[in-house]
Design a protein around this motif. Structure first.
Motif, PDB file in Angstrom:
ATOM      1  N   LEU A   1       0.834  -1.200   0.000  1.00  9.55           N
ATOM      2  CA  LEU A   1       0.000   0.000   0.000  1.00  9.55           C
ATOM      3  C   LEU A   1       0.870   1.252   0.000  1.00  9.55           C
ATOM      4  N   ARG A   2       1.979   1.199   0.729  1.00 10.97           N
ATOM      5  CA  ARG A   2       2.900   2.341   0.748  1.00 10.97           C
ATOM      6  C   ARG A   2       3.511   2.534  -0.636  1.00 10.97           C
TER       7      ARG A   2
ATOM      8  N   ARG B   1      -6.326  -1.218  -4.051  1.00 11.80           N
ATOM      9  CA  ARG B   1      -5.981  -1.156  -2.628  1.00 11.80           C
ATOM     10  C   ARG B   1      -6.811  -2.120  -1.796  1.00 11.80           C
ATOM     11  N   THR B   2      -8.005  -2.436  -2.240  1.00 17.73           N
ATOM     12  CA  THR B   2      -8.874  -3.272  -1.409  1.00 17.73           C
ATOM     13  C   THR B   2      -9.134  -4.632  -2.059  1.00 17.73           C
ATOM     14  N   ASP B   3     -10.169  -4.699  -2.900  1.00 15.47           N
ATOM     15  CA  ASP B   3     -10.563  -6.003  -3.432  1.00 15.47           C
ATOM     16  C   ASP B   3      -9.501  -6.618  -4.328  1.00 15.47           C
ATOM     17  N   PHE B   4      -8.827  -5.787  -5.112  1.00  8.59           N
ATOM     18  CA  PHE B   4      -7.944  -6.342  -6.140  1.00  8.59           C
ATOM     19  C   PHE B   4      -6.477  -6.300  -5.768  1.00  8.59           C
ATOM     20  N   ILE B   5      -6.198  -6.292  -4.462  1.00  7.82           N
ATOM     21  CA  ILE B   5      -4.798  -6.178  -4.051  1.00  7.82           C
ATOM     22  C   ILE B   5      -3.978  -7.376  -4.537  1.00  7.82           C
ATOM     23  N   PHE B   6      -4.639  -8.524  -4.627  1.00  7.52           N
ATOM     24  CA  PHE B   6      -3.898  -9.708  -5.074  1.00  7.52           C
ATOM     25  C   PHE B   6      -3.494  -9.589  -6.538  1.00  7.52           C
ATOM     26  N   ALA B   7      -4.349  -8.929  -7.340  1.00  2.38           N
ATOM     27  CA  ALA B   7      -3.995  -8.741  -8.743  1.00  2.38           C
ATOM     28  C   ALA B   7      -2.804  -7.798  -8.861  1.00  2.38           C
TER      29      ALA B   7
ATOM     30  N   SER C   1      -5.636  -6.428   2.376  1.00  2.00           N
ATOM     31  CA  SER C   1      -6.361  -5.282   1.837  1.00  2.00           C
ATOM     32  C   SER C   1      -6.312  -4.100   2.787  1.00  2.00           C
ATOM     33  N   ALA C   2      -6.376  -2.892   2.215  1.00  2.00           N
ATOM     34  CA  ALA C   2      -6.516  -1.704   3.033  1.00  2.00           C
ATOM     35  C   ALA C   2      -7.893  -1.723   3.656  1.00  2.00           C
ATOM     36  N   GLY C   3      -7.970  -1.414   4.937  1.00  2.29           N
ATOM     37  CA  GLY C   3      -9.270  -1.385   5.591  1.00  2.29           C
ATOM     38  C   GLY C   3      -9.135  -1.802   7.034  1.00  2.29           C
ATOM     39  N   GLY C   4      -9.583  -0.917   7.929  1.00  6.62           N
ATOM     40  CA  GLY C   4      -9.384  -1.167   9.346  1.00  6.62           C
ATOM     41  C   GLY C   4     -10.256  -2.274   9.902  1.00  6.62           C
ATOM     42  N   SER C   5     -11.535  -2.308   9.488  1.00  7.09           N
ATOM     43  CA  SER C   5     -12.450  -3.287  10.086  1.00  7.09           C
ATOM     44  C   SER C   5     -11.984  -4.701   9.808  1.00  7.09           C
TER      45      SER C   5
END
Lengths: 160, 485
Positions: B89-90, B351-357, B431-435
């Motif tokens: 993410l960085r 950043r979220t759903d497609f981080i693996f791609a 994934s980015a996301g705190g929850s």
């Protein structure tokens, strides 16, 4: 930045990742083959090796009082309970003194009760029965030292 | 560590070593990113990795004192995935800053920095869980409360107005300004505990008092009532919230917990038939009726042929994102472009759903497989703890949690790679996301707690390790100790 360094970094990272994976697998492997569980999976047959079962169990020594209850076979093999004045309950129920997770054991399977220095085993209406050496226990039966009590796959005996 | 009998291996040092190794991999990732992005490796490149490392070290110390026999592999494997997530993410932030000719974002700025802060918060939560819950059986006392909390958490976003709860068409959120949480992530933990408790209480009845129907044993309705109610309710709400992935997650969780509790394979068969039947019905309904099922129909069409022109140019639910992800994975090839050398910015929601791609483009199939094996090992250790722990509640909780984690990885990864229709799910720990991060770290903390109970030396019915006690431990009036090392 020279191309060479970038290539080394790129492949070095992947190699490190896989070394990590294999190190983790190595730790798991060492965990499986050492440590927590007893060395032999199957308890040694009677009279063969193992100081645990030495001495003929049938010839019980009457003179000494039992001080310990030892699990000799089954999942809890090696557990030792120091006997006091209180009765000992055995079964799958979580409030039993000795909780055995055995498919052939009932929730409240059997009870060991002391009476005048002698321990008696009593079946609590279990499905698969309690055996003292070879015989099925029907009423309160005195337990000589070193004679196995069998409950499902678990074996217990009294020790001085 | 005086209360650990001599001769027992706690394996904490192995954990520390693996953790240090994982952090050095994260540092190498960061350095390679800088080499590719700035053409130089600066002295500051190790700071994020070191920060993450210190955080995990803190949790390791907590584990050392509160769960000395916990599984040594869980924490380092999760730490590696989390660390690489923060690093990636960085890396996206750096690329964006360079493209916009902005100064480099600070350590806690940008998505990567936020993720780092969320990691800190999650680790503190996990440490608190380990400190407060010294025995996982305590959780069973609050099972009904947790079940209720789970339902409420799932239902909150459905009840709230769309302006607060809707993001990208899915009503899953509670937003306060720029800050948003996804309560469903936490609901999963509460529901696992509730299912486990209830099924333990009823397992004998469920597997013995049954009615035979079509060669399959079905339990009596009254025994199953509460669980089915909870499940139907959460499922209805989820369909209403338009999030199929989470619905699938709860359904799988429900079926597997039931299977583990009753040891009847018929549950798996019923579950699979119900699921595939339901999905096919939804597809047919979407094609003919539309309405609430249209969304699902679109996704299935996109999944069947993402490269078709009609699907690519679809107004709503275009296959653009999926195609970009697939092209990213494809251009990564076997060994990837190298960390920092790809262009993951082309994939929407990278950043979220497609981080693996995005990651796949840079570390290739070779690297992705290593990460997947890490996930696999985490799930395996969870199931191992479930097998080894002695109480049924612990077994069901650990099994349920480990399975949920595995299923979630499968759902999102299957979606990205085109194996199953894409449903929005977070990739756990990445994934980015705190929850998502918090909920999954709580899950890991619970697995650590249960594996500690599973691996500690058998001393009767599990001694209370809350305080220092004299050995041998007094149990129901009998003294217990262990002879074998």
């Amino acid at each position: 930045m020279p191309e060479f360094v970038l290539t080394v970094a790129r492949f070095g990272f992947l190699v490190l990742l896989w070394i990590f994976v294999f190190t983790v697998v190595g730790v798991i492997r060492r965990d499986l083959f050492s440590g927590a569980r007893s060395k032999s999976i199957v308890a040694s047959p009677r009279g063969v090796g193992g100081a645990v079962l030495q001495g003929r169990p049938a010839k019980a020594k009457r003179g000494k009082a039992a001080r310990q209850l030892v699990v000799t076979a089954g999942q809890l093999a090696g557990t030792r309970i120091t006997l006091g004045e209180a009765p000992i309950t055995i079964g799958r129920a979580e409030d039993s003194t000795l909780v055995i997770t055995d498919d052939f054991a009932s929730a409240r399977h059997a009870r060991l009760v002391p009476r005048d220095g002698q321990w008696f085993v009593e079946d609590l209406g279990s499905t698969n029965g309690t055996y003292l050496d070879r015989g099925k226990v029907s009423g309160p039966t005195p337990v000589p030292l070193g004679v196995p009590i069998r409950i499902g796959r678990t074996s217990l005996e009294l020790r001085p | 560590m005086s209360r650990i009998p001599t001769g027992w291996k706690t394996r904490r040092n192995a954990e520390l070593g693996l953790l240090a190794f994982a952090m050095s991999i994260v540092a190498v990732f960061g350095a390679t990113v800088e080499a590719n992005q700035f053409d130089e490796i600066r002295m500051t490149s190790w700071i994020p990795a070191a920060l993450v490392g210190i955080l995990f070290l803190g949790l390791h110390v907590v584990v050392r004192f509160t769960a000395p026999f916990a599984d040594p592999v869980l924490l380092p494997a999760v730490a590696l995935i989390n660390g690489i997530g923060v690093g990636f993410l960085r890396r996206l932030d750096l690329a964006k800053a360079i493209a916009n000719k902005q100064p480099e974002p600070g350590i806690f700025a940008g998505t990567g920095g936020r993720q780092l802060a969320w990691t800190l918060a999650s680790l503190i939560l996990a440490a608190i869980l380990l400190l407060v819950i010294r025995d996982h059986k305590i959780v069973s006392r609050y099972a009904y409360t947790l079940g209720l909390v789970g339902i409420v958490l799932v239902m909150i976003p459905a009840v709230l107005p769309s302006s607060i709860s809707e993001v990208n068409g899915a009503k899953l959120w509670i937003r306060f300004g720029s800050f948003s949480i996804q309560p469903g992530e936490f609901a999963k933990l509460a529901l696992v505990s509730f299912f486990a408790y209830y099924l333990v209480r009823k397992r004998e009845v469920l597997s013995l008092a049954s009615r035979r129907f079509l060669g399959i044993d079905l339990p009596r309705g009254r025994d199953l009532g509460p669980v089915v109610t909870v499940w139907l309710l959460s499922l209805l709400v989820l369909v209403f919230e338009k999030d199929l992935g989470t619905a699938l997650l709860y359904f799988g969780l429900f079926v597997v917990t039931l299977y583990v509790a009753t040891e009847r394979a018929s549950w798996l068969i019923i579950g699979l038939v119900l699921f595939f039947g339901g999905v096919y019905l939804a597809y047919l309904l979407g094609a003919s009726v539309g309405g609430p099922f249209a969304n699902f129909y679109d996704r299935a069409e996109v999944w069947l042929d993402p490269f078709a022109r009609a699907n690519y140019e679809r107004v709503s639910g275009s296959s653009y994102q999926l195609v970009q992800g697939l092209l990213g994975l494809g251009s990564g090839g076997l060994f990837g472009a190298g960390p920092g050398a790809g262009s993951p910015g082309k994939v929407p929601e990278v950043r979220t759903d497609f981080i693996f791609a995005g990651l796949g483009e840079e570390i290739g199939l070779f690297g992705l497989t290593a990460l997947l094996v890490c996930y696999l090992l985490i799930v395996e250790r969870g199931l191992r703890a479930a097998l080894a722990v002695r109480d049924s509640f612990g077994k069901l909780v650990a099994g349920g949690l480990a399975f949920t984690l595995g299923l979630q990885v499968f759902v999102i990864l299957g979606g990205i790679t085109g194996l199953i229709p894409l449903t929005g799910q977070t990739t756990p720990f990445l994934s980015a996301g705190g929850s998502s991060l918090m909920a999954n770290w709580l899950l890991v903390a619970m697995l650590l707690r249960i594996s500690d109970a599973a691996r500690q030396p058998a001393t009767g019915t599990g001694p209370d390790r809350a305080g220092p006690k004299k050995a041998p431990v007094q149990l129901h009036g009998a003294m217990t100790e262990v002879i074998k090392p």
